[in-house]
Design an enzyme around this catalytic site. Structure first.
Site, PDB file in Angstrom:
ATOM      1  N   ASN A  20       0.856  -1.198   0.000  1.00 44.64           N
ATOM      2  CA  ASN A  20       0.000   0.000   0.000  1.00 44.64           C
ATOM      3  C   ASN A  20       0.884   1.237   0.000  1.00 44.64           C
ATOM      4  O   ASN A  20       2.093   1.137   0.194  1.00 44.64           O
ATOM      5  CB  ASN A  20      -0.946  -0.041   1.214  1.00 44.64           C
ATOM      6  CG  ASN A  20      -0.163  -0.130   2.506  1.00 44.64           C
ATOM      7  OD1 ASN A  20       0.543   0.794   2.875  1.00 44.64           O
ATOM      8  ND2 ASN A  20      -0.243  -1.280   3.178  1.00 44.64           N
ATOM      9  N   ASP A  36      -3.306  -6.773   3.789  1.00 48.49           N
ATOM     10  CA  ASP A  36      -4.367  -7.626   4.353  1.00 48.49           C
ATOM     11  C   ASP A  36      -4.234  -9.107   4.040  1.00 48.49           C
ATOM     12  O   ASP A  36      -4.716  -9.946   4.784  1.00 48.49           O
ATOM     13  CB  ASP A  36      -5.733  -7.162   3.806  1.00 48.49           C
ATOM     14  CG  ASP A  36      -5.937  -5.692   4.019  1.00 48.49           C
ATOM     15  OD1 ASP A  36      -6.262  -5.315   5.138  1.00 48.49           O
ATOM     16  OD2 ASP A  36      -5.732  -4.917   3.055  1.00 48.49           O
ATOM     17  N   LYS A  63       9.871 -16.609 -10.499  1.00 42.09           N
ATOM     18  CA  LYS A  63       8.965 -15.586 -11.038  1.00 42.09           C
ATOM     19  C   LYS A  63       7.907 -16.240 -11.936  1.00 42.09           C
ATOM     20  O   LYS A  63       8.240 -17.045 -12.819  1.00 42.09           O
ATOM     21  CB  LYS A  63       9.783 -14.560 -11.846  1.00 42.09           C
ATOM     22  CG  LYS A  63       8.943 -13.399 -12.304  1.00 42.09           C
ATOM     23  CD  LYS A  63       9.745 -12.372 -13.084  1.00 42.09           C
ATOM     24  CE  LYS A  63       8.784 -11.375 -13.718  1.00 42.09           C
ATOM     25  NZ  LYS A  63       9.414 -10.579 -14.748  1.00 42.09           N
ATOM     26  N   LEU A  93      -2.622  -7.901  13.607  1.00 43.81           N
ATOM     27  CA  LEU A  93      -1.504  -7.632  14.531  1.00 43.81           C
ATOM     28  C   LEU A  93      -1.951  -6.822  15.745  1.00 43.81           C
ATOM     29  O   LEU A  93      -1.482  -7.041  16.857  1.00 43.81           O
ATOM     30  CB  LEU A  93      -0.363  -6.909  13.804  1.00 43.81           C
ATOM     31  CG  LEU A  93       0.252  -7.597  12.584  1.00 43.81           C
ATOM     32  CD1 LEU A  93       1.592  -6.959  12.218  1.00 43.81           C
ATOM     33  CD2 LEU A  93       0.429  -9.084  12.784  1.00 43.81           C
ATOM     34  N   LYS A 103     -11.740  -4.031  18.520  1.00 46.46           N
ATOM     35  CA  LYS A 103     -10.303  -4.242  18.739  1.00 46.46           C
ATOM     36  C   LYS A 103      -9.890  -4.305  20.208  1.00 46.46           C
ATOM     37  O   LYS A 103      -8.916  -4.957  20.550  1.00 46.46           O
ATOM     38  CB  LYS A 103      -9.482  -3.145  18.050  1.00 46.46           C
ATOM     39  CG  LYS A 103      -9.644  -3.110  16.546  1.00 46.46           C
ATOM     40  CD  LYS A 103      -8.857  -4.207  15.896  1.00 46.46           C
ATOM     41  CE  LYS A 103      -9.014  -4.142  14.392  1.00 46.46           C
ATOM     42  NZ  LYS A 103      -8.120  -5.056  13.690  1.00 46.46           N
TER      43      LYS A 103
END
Ligand SMILES: Cc1cc2nc3c(=O)[nH]c(=O)nc-3n(C[C@H](O)[C@H](O)[C@H](O)COP(=O)(O)O)c2cc1C
Length: 453
Positions: free
Chosen positions: A237, A308, A318, A338, A373
């Site tokens: 990201n 994710d 590859k 985590l 959480k």
């Protein structure tokens, strides 16, 4: 700086209403730059120029040795104000002693580079010369960046003087870097880079001289992680890691010992100076580091943008292009949460701040995440607003805390948001701090920098 509350807190709001455009914390600050006789003085025009460009009022004063190494004319020109020299102290035109006038004028003082001689003068209370007498007269916070050859730095009298300086009120030592010195040696003694000095000054402008994290250990995760499809392709990201790195630097300056577990960062490496770094690439590596470091931490900030999904089985070769489509649509598994793992393992009294990046309606998503959480605080920030998110110098969002607390954080420079979040964490009951000396820089802060521009 405070957390703005009231207004715009309606559930379902897309993002806090921008209360003010983000202002530069250094704008309008009166910064006195004191320069002593190290070759690193040649870097100070860059600092002075940047301070003036950011709207600070800048004045410079030089020792006679510094005067021979860097041009007072250049400094005056860049500061847009006269540069003060020893002779000016004895001008019959002055209505007040110049060292008192300068000391009382300053909101912040930058003493860089600090030479062995000026260090010795200050620690022993000697006021011979404009810089030395200004330092003794000064009641503003002083950011101190020594610079000298490694052997000079390691000389017993210099070490003693440096240790003594750690006990001075209002002194903020800037951890130096190990690097190439003007004497062609590589070692301790290289002055902290201009960007680091500017960041430390910005922290002082935002937060003043407060050591409220002294004796505490903070663990910060930041940056993206990468999950590899094959050796040439990965899922990741656009996180740069800047928010977490600035939070770590802010905590360091406030006295904490800071461990930073980080994925591949895209921040100026200078901003990593002084931090205890634990570089990782994948979520599994990040988790291992967090498990190791968690028990010693008083508080944890989980700012990393963890990818994710990961491959169920890693490929060592590859993939040919024609096999990509099936490999993209199958063979992935979710990465363990985590933050949830940290919350489940946490020892009594440890505080955890999580981050949540969302687009669209931030608050409902953040509320659901916070309830799920179990962390103490959750900072939810939009990634689809101009003054926030990946790569932006600014951030904004919502801080969720105990007892249904929801506070909007208006758009502000990321360092300002970092201090706000540290204030919020420090406001929760933490374990009593370990016994700490009144003032001690982080790990490598005892090895000041030296002499190469
Ligand atoms: C080219 C040159 C480079 C120097 N670099 C340093 C240095 O990096 N650190 C230091 O403590 N002294 C350095 N010195 C020695 C100081 O300038 C000298 O000790 C002087 O007395 C410092 O005085 P001041 O603290 O009043 O500026 C250097 C001297 C010269 C000529």
């Amino acid at each position: 700086m405070r957390i703005e509350s009231g207004g715009g807190t309606e559930p379902g709001g897309a993002a806090p209403a921008p209360l003010l455009p983000p202002a530069d914390p250094l704008a309008g600050q009166r910064v006195l730059v004191l320069i002593s006789g190290s070759i690193a003085a040649v870097k100070l025009p860059l600092v002075v120029s940047a301070l003036a460009a950011r709207g600070a009022e800048v004045r410079c004063a030089l020792t006679p040795s510094a005067e021979r190494l860097v041009s007072p004319v250049a400094l005056a020109s860049l500061a847009r104000r006269p540069c003060a020299l020893d002779d000016d102290q004895w001008s019959h035109q002055a209505a007040r002693p110049l060292h008192i006038e300068l000391a009382e004028w300053a909101d912040l003082v930058l003493l860089a580079p600090l030479s062995a001689t000026t260090l010795g003068r200050w620690v022993h209370g000697l006021a011979d010369g404009l810089v030395a007498s200004t330092l003794l007269a000064c009641e503003a916070p002083v950011l101190v960046a020594p610079a000298m050859n490694t052997a000079m730095w390691e000389a017993v009298p210099v070490r003693r003087n440096w240790q003594a300086l750690q006990t001075f009120e209002r002194v903020v030592p800037v951890a130096p870097a190990h690097g190439l010195l003007a004497c062609d040696r590589r070692g301790e003694g290289r002055m902290a880079e201009p960007e680091r000095l500017l960041l430390a000054l910005e922290s002082l402008a935002l937060h003043g001289w407060r050591r409220d994290w002294a004796g505490r250990r903070l663990l910060v995760s930041t940056g993206p992680t990468r999950e590899f499809l094959d050796p040439a392709r990965c899922l990741t990201n656009p996180s740069t890691g800047r928010m977490g790195v600035l939070l770590a630097q802010a905590a360091l300056q406030r006295g904490a010992t800071v461990d930073v577990v980080h994925g591949p960062l895209t921040v100026d490496p200078v901003l990593l100076e002084g931090l205890r770094r634990h570089p990782v690439v994948t979520a599994a590596e990040m988790e291992r580091q967090l498990v190791d470091l968690q028990p010693a931490a008083d508080a944890i900030v989980m700012a990393a943008a963890v990818a994710d999904h990961r491959r169920v089985e890693a490929r060592l070769d590859k993939l040919p292009k024609q096999d990509l489509q099936p490999a993209l649509s199958g063979g992935w598994e979710p990465v363990p949460d985590l933050l949830a793992g940290l919350v489940a393992r946490r020892p009594a009294g440890q505080r955890i701040l999580g981050f949540a990046a969302h687009s669209g309606d931030v608050l409902p998503q953040a509320r659901a995440k916070f309830a799920r959480k179990g962390c103490d605080l959750l900072f939810a920030n939009p990634i689809d607003q101009p003054a926030a998110g990946f790569g932006s110098p600014f951030n904004q969002g919502w801080l969720l805390g105990p007892g249904e607390r929801i506070e909007p954080i208006a758009p502000a420079p990321k360092l300002a948001v970092a201090h706000l979040l540290l204030d919020a964490l420090a406001g929760l009951p933490l374990r009593p701090p370990a016994a700490a000396p009144p003032h001690r820089p982080a790990a490598d802060g005892m090895h000041p920098a030296a002499a190469d521009p």
